[in-house]
Design an enzyme around this catalytic site. Structure first.
Site, mmCIF file in Angstrom:
data_model
loop_
_atom_site.group_PDB
_atom_site.id
_atom_site.type_symbol
_atom_site.label_atom_id
_atom_site.label_comp_id
_atom_site.label_asym_id
_atom_site.label_seq_id
_atom_site.Cartn_x
_atom_site.Cartn_y
_atom_site.Cartn_z
ATOM 1 N N GLY A 1 -5.882 -4.261 -1.529
ATOM 2 C CA GLY A 1 -4.877 -3.384 -0.948
ATOM 3 C C GLY A 1 -5.082 -1.968 -1.436
ATOM 4 O O GLY A 1 -5.889 -1.699 -2.325
ATOM 5 N N ILE B 1 -3.839 1.757 -3.135
ATOM 6 C CA ILE B 1 -3.233 2.106 -4.417
ATOM 7 C C ILE B 1 -1.717 1.892 -4.320
ATOM 8 O O ILE B 1 -1.073 2.448 -3.441
ATOM 9 C CB ILE B 1 -3.537 3.575 -4.775
ATOM 10 N N GLY B 2 -1.182 1.032 -5.172
ATOM 11 C CA GLY B 2 0.255 0.789 -5.166
ATOM 12 C C GLY B 2 0.716 -0.277 -4.195
ATOM 13 O O GLY B 2 1.918 -0.447 -3.989
ATOM 14 N N ALA B 3 -0.215 -1.036 -3.600
ATOM 15 C CA ALA B 3 0.171 -2.043 -2.601
ATOM 16 C C ALA B 3 0.759 -3.306 -3.221
ATOM 17 O O ALA B 3 1.422 -4.087 -2.544
ATOM 18 C CB ALA B 3 -1.033 -2.412 -1.735
ATOM 19 N N GLY B 4 0.501 -3.545 -4.516
ATOM 20 C CA GLY B 4 1.045 -4.722 -5.186
ATOM 21 C C GLY B 4 0.037 -5.830 -5.401
ATOM 22 O O GLY B 4 0.411 -6.969 -5.692
ATOM 23 N N THR C 1 -2.136 -6.384 -7.871
ATOM 24 C CA THR C 1 -2.134 -6.953 -9.228
ATOM 25 C C THR C 1 -0.920 -7.842 -9.436
ATOM 26 O O THR C 1 -1.014 -8.922 -10.030
ATOM 27 C CB THR C 1 -2.156 -5.833 -10.276
ATOM 28 N N GLU D 1 -8.790 -6.189 -12.462
ATOM 29 C CA GLU D 1 -9.710 -5.062 -12.584
ATOM 30 C C GLU D 1 -9.351 -4.224 -13.808
ATOM 31 O O GLU D 1 -8.181 -3.896 -14.029
ATOM 32 C CB GLU D 1 -9.656 -4.190 -11.330
ATOM 33 N N ASP E 1 -7.526 -9.411 -8.452
ATOM 34 C CA ASP E 1 -6.785 -8.336 -7.783
ATOM 35 C C ASP E 1 -7.732 -7.289 -7.190
ATOM 36 O O ASP E 1 -7.324 -6.167 -6.919
ATOM 37 C CB ASP E 1 -5.788 -7.689 -8.739
#
Length: 383
Positions: A187, A189-192, A194, A211, A262
């Site tokens: 996803g 940056i910030g998509a969730g 992880t 990562e 992730d």
């Protein structure tokens, strides 16, 4: 993210359709609190302390990131939704459902105005001890320093229990990833990604590969001076991702059912196409494919799509200093790069899920909806 806690919950019903009441309670506990790991057999027992119909009793093991007080509050809400209204000072009475926390975490002792753990009467009640012994015979009572099997053996309760043939259905068993050995969650940056990878690893006994971007010294510099540090950053990411994924995928874990990560290494090519000039990108792409051909591909590639507004909200919320000035245009280019790449992939299953209007971290209903979307892929094997 919060670490999950193991709870042991006692369930009882002697009013209305008793078995259905238990099943509805089990379903609600799963839907609102967490994974139901195991359920005991169901037992009949006489009402204690008052004249009424026999009870059906069982116990279950719940894994939840909620606090004990949050679990208690939810259990009371579930009782109320099933028609149980607790009345202060009413004493023993028939009830559609009774839900009690017996244990909450290993060696945990809790004593507040509303919650006492371990349950203060559990060691005196066969209708708790017998089903609990089915699923937690070796769990020790932190005050008595005796396991459940020993407490049952020493019990002076004369109440006789009889198991019934019907078994409650565990709703957690509807979700599994048995068709896959390796799942990559990707996803923007910030998509969730992880958060989702971590949640899946906890709930489904998967080896988690995260990562190691936080250790990259060029990332903050890149956000300050994109042109100067773009090639250096992308090369360092490529080397790190290749090394990490090669190491982690080669190390078998016999106690885990599959692998979830992730990220996928191909993100290096997607990001580099955005950040590098044409000459740099051509060189980078040659190096990438030399390395990429030797890396195992995921059986399932999940792309979490979020619109730019939601991504910016998430980025602000997690508060990494070097991310706070990321431009909308950059995020939109990343989304476009991923979607163009995924449209061309024939080597593995791809599932694109729009989570722009979902909060699967804070809202369990959204998380279960997301899992159901993944189960559709698991069932048919293709997207």
């Amino acid at each position: 993210m919060k670490h999950p806690i193991l709870f042991y919950i006692a369930l009882g019903s002697n009013k209305g359709d008793r078995f259905d009441n238990l099943q509805k309670a089990v379903n609600a506990i799963f839907e609102q609190l967490g994974m139901v790991r195991t359920i005991s057999k169901v037992y009949t027992s006489e009402a204690v302390g008052f004249e009424s119909d026999d009870f059906l009793n069982c116990c279950l093991e719940l894994e939840s990131i909620c606090t004990p007080q949050e679990v208690l509050n939810k259990l009371l809400e579930i009782e109320a939704s099933l028609g149980r209204m607790r009345t202060i000072g009413a004493g023993y009475e028939a009830r559609t459902i009774d839900l009690d926390i017996i244990f909450a975490g290993q060696d945990s002792i809790i004593q507040t105005e509303t919650l006492i753990v371990p349950h203060p009467e559990m060691h005196k009640r066969n209708f708790v001890l017998m089903p609990l012994n089915d699923i937690a015979s070796k769990i020790k009572h932190p005050k008595f320093i005796k396991d459940v099997a020993s407490l049952l053996h020493a019990s002076q309760d004369t109440c006789k229990l009889q198991s019934i043939s019907a078994r409650l259905k565990n709703p957690s068993e509807s979700f599994h990833f048995s068709n896959f050995n390796y799942i990559a969650i990707e996803g923007n940056i910030g998509a969730g990604k992880t958060s989702l990878a971590t949640m899946i690893s906890q709930d489904f006994n998967a080896k988690l590969i995260l990562e190691r971007f936080a250790d990259n010294p060029f990332l903050p510099k890149f956000y300050e001076d994109t042109q100067r540090y773009a090639f250096t950053l992308e090369m360092s990411f490529l080397a790190d991702r290749y090394q990490q994924i090669s190491d982690d995928l080669s190390q078998l874990d016999l106690f885990k059912d599959f692998i979830v990560s992730d990220y996928d290494v191909f993100k290096s090519l997607i990001f580099s196409k955005i950040t590098l000039n044409n000459d740099e990108f051509e060189l980078y792409r040659k190096l990438f494919y030399l390395m990429y051909k030797d890396i195992a591909k995921p059986d399932l590639y999940v792309y979490l799509y979020q619109n730019t507004e939601r991504l910016q909200q998430n980025i602000k919320k997690r508060g990494r200093d070097y991310e706070q000035n990321i431009a909308d245009d950059y995020l939109e280019k990343i989304n476009s790069g991923y979607l163009e790449f995924l449209k061309t992939q024939k080597d593995f299953n791809v599932k694109i899920i729009d989570v722009s209007n979902r909060d699967f971290v804070a809202n369990r209903a959204d998380y279960l909806w997301l899992l159901e979307e993944l189960m559709k892929v698991s069932a048919i094997g293709i997207y």
